[in-house]
Enzyme design. Sequence first.
Site, short mmCIF file in Angstrom:
data_model
loop_
_atom_site.label_atom_id
_atom_site.label_comp_id
_atom_site.label_asym_id
_atom_site.label_seq_id
_atom_site.Cartn_x
_atom_site.Cartn_y
_atom_site.Cartn_z
N CYS A 73 0.03 -2.63 -15.99
CA CYS A 73 -1.19 -2.48 -15.20
C CYS A 73 -2.11 -1.41 -15.81
CB CYS A 73 -0.84 -2.11 -13.77
SG CYS A 73 -2.30 -2.02 -12.68
N CYS A 77 -3.15 4.31 -10.32
CA CYS A 77 -2.76 4.70 -8.95
C CYS A 77 -1.53 5.60 -9.01
CB CYS A 77 -2.47 3.45 -8.11
SG CYS A 77 -3.83 2.25 -8.09
N CYS A 80 2.19 4.59 -7.87
CA CYS A 80 2.76 3.30 -8.30
C CYS A 80 3.54 3.40 -9.60
CB CYS A 80 1.64 2.28 -8.44
SG CYS A 80 2.24 0.61 -8.81
N CYS A 117 5.16 -13.30 0.62
CA CYS A 117 4.13 -12.47 0.00
C CYS A 117 4.24 -12.53 -1.52
CB CYS A 117 4.25 -11.02 0.47
SG CYS A 117 4.23 -10.83 2.26
N CYS A 149 0.84 -14.94 1.95
CA CYS A 149 -0.04 -13.78 1.78
C CYS A 149 -0.02 -13.41 0.31
CB CYS A 149 0.44 -12.61 2.63
SG CYS A 149 -0.59 -11.12 2.50
N CYS A 209 -5.01 -8.57 5.43
CA CYS A 209 -3.83 -7.72 5.57
C CYS A 209 -4.12 -6.46 4.77
CB CYS A 209 -2.60 -8.45 5.03
SG CYS A 209 -1.11 -7.42 4.92
N ARG A 279 3.23 -3.48 10.54
CA ARG A 279 4.45 -3.72 9.78
C ARG A 279 4.98 -2.42 9.16
NH1 ARG A 279 2.71 -7.48 7.78
NH2 ARG A 279 2.02 -7.09 5.65
#
Length: 352
Positions: A73, A77, A80, A117, A149, A209, A279
Amino acid sequence: MSTQVPTSSSRWQSLADQVLSGYQLTREEGLEILNSSDDELLELLAATYRVRQKYFGKQVQLYYLKNAKSGLCPEDCGYCSQARGSKADIPKYRMLNEEKLLEGAKAADEAKAGTYCIVASGRGPTDKEVEHVATVVEKIKSEYDLRICCCLGLLNEEQAQRLSQAGVNRINHNLNTSREYYDKICSTHTYQDRLNTLKVAREAGMELCSGLIVGMGETLEDIVDATFELRTLETKSIPVNFLNSIEGTSLEAVDELDPRHCLKALCLFRMVHPSTEIRIAGGREVNLRSMQAMGLYAANSMFVSDYLTTKGQAAEADYEMISDLGFEVIVSGHEMDASTEAPELAGQTESR
């Protein structure tokens, strides 16, 4: 005549009464929840559970997560393990093929998860990746009674439209923290970029979401601000993650959470979003620890099995926890005995 000072118990029960009557909390009241004494926690949970019970009874919805593309990636962030600059020891691979994604759908169905998901690392998907996911989703929908999702990063209008046409029910794109604190955890895209993706997803006809990660060094005000931003967005589902500090990430040394603070955060979300699915997501095992079950007095859904690059609690333990509470798993609109033996799930190797 003296005025009697309300007890903490009557304070939280009174607030629950107001919420149940349609009242919307103020930011000041949200801060009061987060700042409340640990001695009030059981009273706060009892009041919060009344709100949860009105809208969701004793139901628990399960979600199953598939890491469809891991690592590699370009975003930075800080939380992460898949981010640029992360030295975390994780699997790295391109988008999974159709067979692997269909295996994930089968595992989700066997796990009695109502929602599958599909998550991919990266700033955002290529059009080719979107078409691949859309094609797989169409096949999943023809074989399984699963809601889908997708969390694929930043989306444009055309990509959102294609996913919606394929049958994707929801797009996950977490705000993660407040607008003010966002540039402290990420510099390669902005808070507004995330809001823009949520906007195109909604305009394409998909539900939103979106949630946050608690424990990244933010203030209580930041948590409250994110909570109220989500109310403005009218999200259908809010995953509340608790930072699981992963070795090799820029936040590896951050360890500021305790179970009581996590429970207060869940109470805040329920009181601000009384009828929204809340959740318990990544980091629940390491931060709530022995108090995990208490989180379901505020939340009404959770992930079963593993997260993106970290292991979750065994599925059998999740079922046992739900059963011990006297709660029931809801799968596609019908109940399943929470004591049912969980099938062996395909393992996969953070929060979501």
